[in-house]
Motif scaffolding. Structure first.
Motif, PDB file in Angstrom:
ATOM      1  N   SER A 132       0.840  -1.199   0.000  1.00  0.00           N
ATOM      2  CA  SER A 132       0.000   0.000   0.000  1.00  0.00           C
ATOM      3  C   SER A 132       0.875   1.249   0.000  1.00  0.00           C
ATOM      4  O   SER A 132       2.082   1.193   0.265  1.00  0.00           O
ATOM      5  N   TYR A 133       0.249   2.390  -0.267  1.00  0.00           N
ATOM      6  CA  TYR A 133       0.977   3.657  -0.280  1.00  0.00           C
ATOM      7  C   TYR A 133       1.615   3.930   1.082  1.00  0.00           C
ATOM      8  O   TYR A 133       2.767   4.351   1.168  1.00  0.00           O
ATOM      9  N   GLU A 134       0.875   3.674   2.167  1.00  0.00           N
ATOM     10  CA  GLU A 134       1.401   3.974   3.501  1.00  0.00           C
ATOM     11  C   GLU A 134       2.573   3.067   3.861  1.00  0.00           C
ATOM     12  O   GLU A 134       3.524   3.506   4.522  1.00  0.00           O
ATOM     13  N   VAL A 135       2.542   1.815   3.398  1.00  0.00           N
ATOM     14  CA  VAL A 135       3.661   0.902   3.657  1.00  0.00           C
ATOM     15  C   VAL A 135       4.896   1.354   2.878  1.00  0.00           C
ATOM     16  O   VAL A 135       6.007   1.402   3.412  1.00  0.00           O
ATOM     17  N   THR A 156      10.859 -11.739   4.163  1.00  0.00           N
ATOM     18  CA  THR A 156      10.154 -12.286   5.329  1.00  0.00           C
ATOM     19  C   THR A 156       8.677 -11.918   5.292  1.00  0.00           C
ATOM     20  O   THR A 156       7.805 -12.748   5.582  1.00  0.00           O
ATOM     21  N   LEU A 157       8.380 -10.665   4.931  1.00  0.00           N
ATOM     22  CA  LEU A 157       6.987 -10.220   4.831  1.00  0.00           C
ATOM     23  C   LEU A 157       6.199 -11.079   3.846  1.00  0.00           C
ATOM     24  O   LEU A 157       5.043 -11.432   4.098  1.00  0.00           O
ATOM     25  N   ALA A 158       6.832 -11.416   2.722  1.00  0.00           N
ATOM     26  CA  ALA A 158       6.149 -12.194   1.681  1.00  0.00           C
ATOM     27  C   ALA A 158       5.735 -13.571   2.184  1.00  0.00           C
ATOM     28  O   ALA A 158       4.756 -14.150   1.701  1.00  0.00           O
ATOM     29  N   LEU A 159       6.468 -14.097   3.156  1.00  0.00           N
ATOM     30  CA  LEU A 159       6.111 -15.400   3.728  1.00  0.00           C
ATOM     31  C   LEU A 159       4.888 -15.302   4.631  1.00  0.00           C
ATOM     32  O   LEU A 159       4.167 -16.282   4.833  1.00  0.00           O
ATOM     33  N   LEU A 160       4.651 -14.096   5.168  1.00  0.00           N
ATOM     34  CA  LEU A 160       3.546 -13.902   6.108  1.00  0.00           C
ATOM     35  C   LEU A 160       2.290 -13.362   5.440  1.00  0.00           C
ATOM     36  O   LEU A 160       1.176 -13.751   5.778  1.00  0.00           O
ATOM     37  N   SER A 165       0.031  -5.306   6.190  1.00  0.00           N
ATOM     38  CA  SER A 165      -0.433  -4.051   6.781  1.00  0.00           C
ATOM     39  C   SER A 165       0.767  -3.240   7.260  1.00  0.00           C
ATOM     40  O   SER A 165       1.889  -3.754   7.355  1.00  0.00           O
ATOM     41  N   LEU A 166       0.536  -1.983   7.574  1.00  0.00           N
ATOM     42  CA  LEU A 166       1.604  -1.125   8.086  1.00  0.00           C
ATOM     43  C   LEU A 166       2.109  -1.660   9.428  1.00  0.00           C
ATOM     44  O   LEU A 166       3.317  -1.641   9.695  1.00  0.00           O
ATOM     45  N   GLU A 167       1.192  -2.153  10.262  1.00  0.00           N
ATOM     46  CA  GLU A 167       1.569  -2.668  11.578  1.00  0.00           C
ATOM     47  C   GLU A 167       2.503  -3.872  11.446  1.00  0.00           C
ATOM     48  O   GLU A 167       3.521  -3.974  12.143  1.00  0.00           O
ATOM     49  N   LEU A 168       2.164  -4.794  10.532  1.00  0.00           N
ATOM     50  CA  LEU A 168       3.004  -5.972  10.322  1.00  0.00           C
ATOM     51  C   LEU A 168       4.359  -5.562   9.749  1.00  0.00           C
ATOM     52  O   LEU A 168       5.404  -6.089  10.156  1.00  0.00           O
ATOM     53  N   THR A 169       4.350  -4.609   8.837  1.00  0.00           N
ATOM     54  CA  THR A 169       5.597  -4.138   8.224  1.00  0.00           C
ATOM     55  C   THR A 169       6.526  -3.543   9.270  1.00  0.00           C
ATOM     56  O   THR A 169       7.728  -3.820   9.285  1.00  0.00           O
ATOM     57  N   LYS A 170       5.969  -2.736  10.179  1.00  0.00           N
ATOM     58  CA  LYS A 170       6.784  -2.127  11.233  1.00  0.00           C
ATOM     59  C   LYS A 170       7.350  -3.179  12.179  1.00  0.00           C
ATOM     60  O   LYS A 170       8.458  -3.024  12.707  1.00  0.00           O
ATOM     61  N   GLU A 171       6.592  -4.245  12.387  1.00  0.00           N
ATOM     62  CA  GLU A 171       7.052  -5.314  13.276  1.00  0.00           C
ATOM     63  C   GLU A 171       8.219  -6.079  12.660  1.00  0.00           C
ATOM     64  O   GLU A 171       9.186  -6.420  13.345  1.00  0.00           O
ATOM     65  N   ILE A 172       8.140  -6.329  11.349  1.00  0.00           N
ATOM     66  CA  ILE A 172       9.172  -7.113  10.666  1.00  0.00           C
ATOM     67  C   ILE A 172      10.370  -6.250  10.276  1.00  0.00           C
ATOM     68  O   ILE A 172      11.518  -6.684  10.336  1.00  0.00           O
TER      69      ILE A 172
END
Length: 296
Positions: A132-135, A156-160, A165-172
């Motif tokens: 997304s734009y925000e990510v 790693t994100l692609a596996l999940l 989402s932005l929250e998941l991106t910030k976590e990884i």
């Protein structure tokens, strides 16, 4: 056989070394920063392996190879990778080594947003991610030019999730930029007892050079703001000097400048540069160096 690799993108350099090793049916290499040791290994026949590989990690000023020995090294069946940040192709040695320059692996300059955006789009397509734009905007500002962390994080994100989402991106993929702000605060407030634990936490998801690069950006902005203010420049001129997009940020920077002088900021920036050099070519305790910076 000589293979010259130059640049500061250590991840791409390592990938190229592994690719060449695989082509030559080799699984490992030895590493040294001593020219004589690398020379000896390249010219010595191994009793165990028919062919060996050695990586010579050397600074430009220490690359003092005798041009007459280059032909001997090139005729050897053993592989000698010479890894150097840069070399001067105009010198006699540079001209002699130029035919063996395989490729240059240079990271884009700090905060080159256009190149970072291209990298985000490239890796997102490679891993089938719909960002997304925000990510994308978060990633654009979070990692500076730390492409190895960007690539591994998106993988790693692609596996999940293919639409994270932005929250998941910030976590990884934590923001290296944000961590530098925290470190800057510790140094300015001389909270040296917190640094070791914090650096250990950072190193779990990024490398030491990335931490220093982002910290350098923070203190350079602060130093340039201090210089501009001392010369009574207006806010627009100071923002241009310090490469600050939003002049309103100067309000917060000036509050930080009440506790430190220009001379002290110059000293801190030099300490960061010295630490970057030591980490690149020698062993260095990053936590100890950062704690020393608290003594400004």
């Amino acid at each position: 056989m000589i293979i010259l690799l130059t640049g500061d993108d250590t991840t791409l350099i390592e990938q190229k070394i592994q690719y060449i090793l695989k082509k030559n049916n080799l699984k490992k290499y030895s590493k040294t920063d001593q020219l004589k040791e690398a020379y000896f290994k390249c010219l010595t026949q191994s009793l165990i392996d028919s062919v060996t590989a050695t990586v010579l990690q050397v600074s430009p000023k220490d690359l003092k190879l005798n041009t007459s020995s280059i032909a001997k090294l090139q005729r050897s069946q053993n592989l000698l990778f010479i890894v150097c940040e840069n070399f001067d192709g105009r010198t006699k040695l540079g001209q002699a080594l130029k035919p063996y320059l395989l490729s240059e692996f240079t990271l884009p300059s700090n905060w080159s947003l256009g190149e970072i955006k291209q990298a985000i789009d490239y890796y997102a397509e490679q891993f089938g991610l719909n960002l997304s734009y925000e990510v994308k905007n978060y990633l654009l500002l979070a990692l500076n030019n730390n492409f190895p962390l960007l690539r591994s994080g998106l993988e790693t994100l692609a596996l999940l999730s293919l639409s994270p989402s932005l929250e998941l991106t910030k976590e990884i993929i934590p923001s290296v930029h944000a961590t530098a702000i925290d470190l800057k605060e510790m140094i300015l407030r001389r909270r040296r007892e917190e640094i070791s634990t914090y650096v250990t936490k950072l190193k779990a998801f990024t490398n030491e050079q990335a931490i220093l690069a982002s910290l350098s950006t923070q203190f350079t902005i602060l130093m340039q703001t201090a210089i501009g203010s001392s010369q009574n420049l207006n806010d627009s001129a100071i923002a241009k000097l310090a490469e600050i997009k939003n002049p309103k940020r100067l309000y917060f920077l000036r509050k930080e400048l009440t506790q430190i002088s220009i001379e002290q900021l110059i000293w801190l920036n030099q300490q960061i540069k010295d630490t970057q050099f030591q980490l690149r070519y020698h062993t260095c305790d990053l936590s100890a160096r950062l704690m020393l910076m608290c003594c400004w």
